[in-house]
Design a protein around this motif. Sequence first.
Motif, short mmCIF file in Angstrom:
data_model
loop_
_atom_site.label_atom_id
_atom_site.label_comp_id
_atom_site.label_asym_id
_atom_site.label_seq_id
_atom_site.Cartn_x
_atom_site.Cartn_y
_atom_site.Cartn_z
N ALA A 198 0.82 -1.22 0.00
CA ALA A 198 0.00 0.00 0.00
C ALA A 198 0.85 1.27 0.00
O ALA A 198 0.62 2.17 -0.82
N PRO A 199 1.85 1.42 0.89
CA PRO A 199 2.69 2.63 0.81
C PRO A 199 3.46 2.75 -0.50
O PRO A 199 3.64 3.87 -1.01
N PHE A 200 3.93 1.63 -1.03
CA PHE A 200 4.67 1.69 -2.30
C PHE A 200 3.75 2.11 -3.44
O PHE A 200 4.14 2.86 -4.34
N GLY A 201 2.50 1.64 -3.42
CA GLY A 201 1.53 2.09 -4.42
C GLY A 201 1.25 3.58 -4.31
O GLY A 201 1.10 4.27 -5.32
N LEU A 235 2.62 -0.73 -14.65
CA LEU A 235 2.41 -1.09 -13.25
C LEU A 235 1.00 -1.59 -12.98
O LEU A 235 0.79 -2.38 -12.05
N TYR A 236 0.05 -1.17 -13.80
CA TYR A 236 -1.32 -1.63 -13.61
C TYR A 236 -1.58 -2.98 -14.28
O TYR A 236 -2.54 -3.67 -13.94
N TYR A 266 -2.91 -1.97 -8.13
CA TYR A 266 -4.28 -1.63 -7.78
C TYR A 266 -4.32 -0.42 -6.86
O TYR A 266 -5.10 0.52 -7.05
N VAL A 267 -3.46 -0.43 -5.84
CA VAL A 267 -3.40 0.69 -4.90
C VAL A 267 -2.97 1.96 -5.63
O VAL A 267 -3.48 3.06 -5.36
N PRO A 282 -10.82 9.26 2.35
CA PRO A 282 -11.72 8.24 1.78
C PRO A 282 -10.98 7.17 0.98
O PRO A 282 -11.32 6.00 1.04
N VAL A 283 -9.93 7.59 0.25
CA VAL A 283 -9.15 6.62 -0.51
C VAL A 283 -8.37 5.71 0.44
O VAL A 283 -8.24 4.50 0.19
N ASN A 284 -7.86 6.27 1.53
CA ASN A 284 -7.15 5.45 2.51
C ASN A 284 -8.05 4.37 3.09
O ASN A 284 -7.62 3.22 3.29
N VAL A 285 -9.30 4.73 3.34
CA VAL A 285 -10.25 3.75 3.87
C VAL A 285 -10.51 2.65 2.86
O VAL A 285 -10.53 1.45 3.19
#
Length: 314
Positions: free
Chosen positions: A109-112, A133-134, A193-194, A234-237
């Motif tokens: 998640a942090p790398f994305g 990447l996608y 995805y992230v 909201p995106v983090n959630v």
Amino acid sequence: MTAARDGERRTVPNTCARRAGRRGPRRHTRRDLAVLGVLLGIPILLDLALIWGPTLASVGLSFTTWDGVGDITWAGFKNYDNLFTTYPQFWPAVRHNLLWLVFLGVFAAPFGLLLAVLIDRGVRFSRFYQSTLYMPVVLSLAVVGFIAQLILSRDQGALNAVVGGRNPTDWLGDPGLNIWMVLLAACWRHTGYVMILYLAGLKSVDPTLKEAAAIDGATERQTFFRVVLPTLRPVNVIVGVITVIESLRAFDIVYAVNKGRNGLELLSVLVTDNIIGEAGRIGFGSAIAVVLLLVSMGFIVTYLVQELRGEKRR
């Protein structure tokens, strides 16, 4: 002239009254009710038949012993007692699921997010990087598992062909290494995805907020952590929920590598092995499924509580 004007004045209220009468609530005909019943009834029936029905059946069967053919015998909490005390594969599977969650949440998640920030700044060939990447996201985890075998296989893998030498490493056969190799492959897919989710969030950030922060003398780092990142809540959630779902439903990639054994045990694999495998212990497999359901419900309830608290504060 006066009579004509009086006539016009008299007709205006009548016209308004007619229009006001037409704006009343429209009554639904039998055809409308039938269409609504079909449009709402079919999804509800499918939801009950495909989701809630099997869920409630699994909860009920978890308190029984049944092999799928003979009689169903009530067992109480015997399946759960055996699961927590005598089943040797359960706790390693729990640890692997938790490791899956931590690895995706701490690294993927942090790398994305980092890749999304770099691409959002408009680096050269950003469209190419974004598409490349996608690309793993469109692949299923089973295909990712097959790709991992092609790269990490002991005898014919590409990695050992480059760095293996005379003593090639068994990346997927060694229980101390295979879980990390599979996690790297899963992160490769999850990162893209992230990245797309955060890219969409960054595009919606108001540029005037960044300009105001720059006028106040904030650096790029301060602007990101104090201005941009809070707006991405909201995106983090969404990313957090997706990460939890990916870690709990992980199955395809480990089953494609070695059927989820020899260091790659997961709760989803244990459910499959006991219900549709050679063991045929549907009651015991249902107990594992209920444990997985309760773990997922814990995360879902926590997410809903946080969202409701956030709505009240707003």
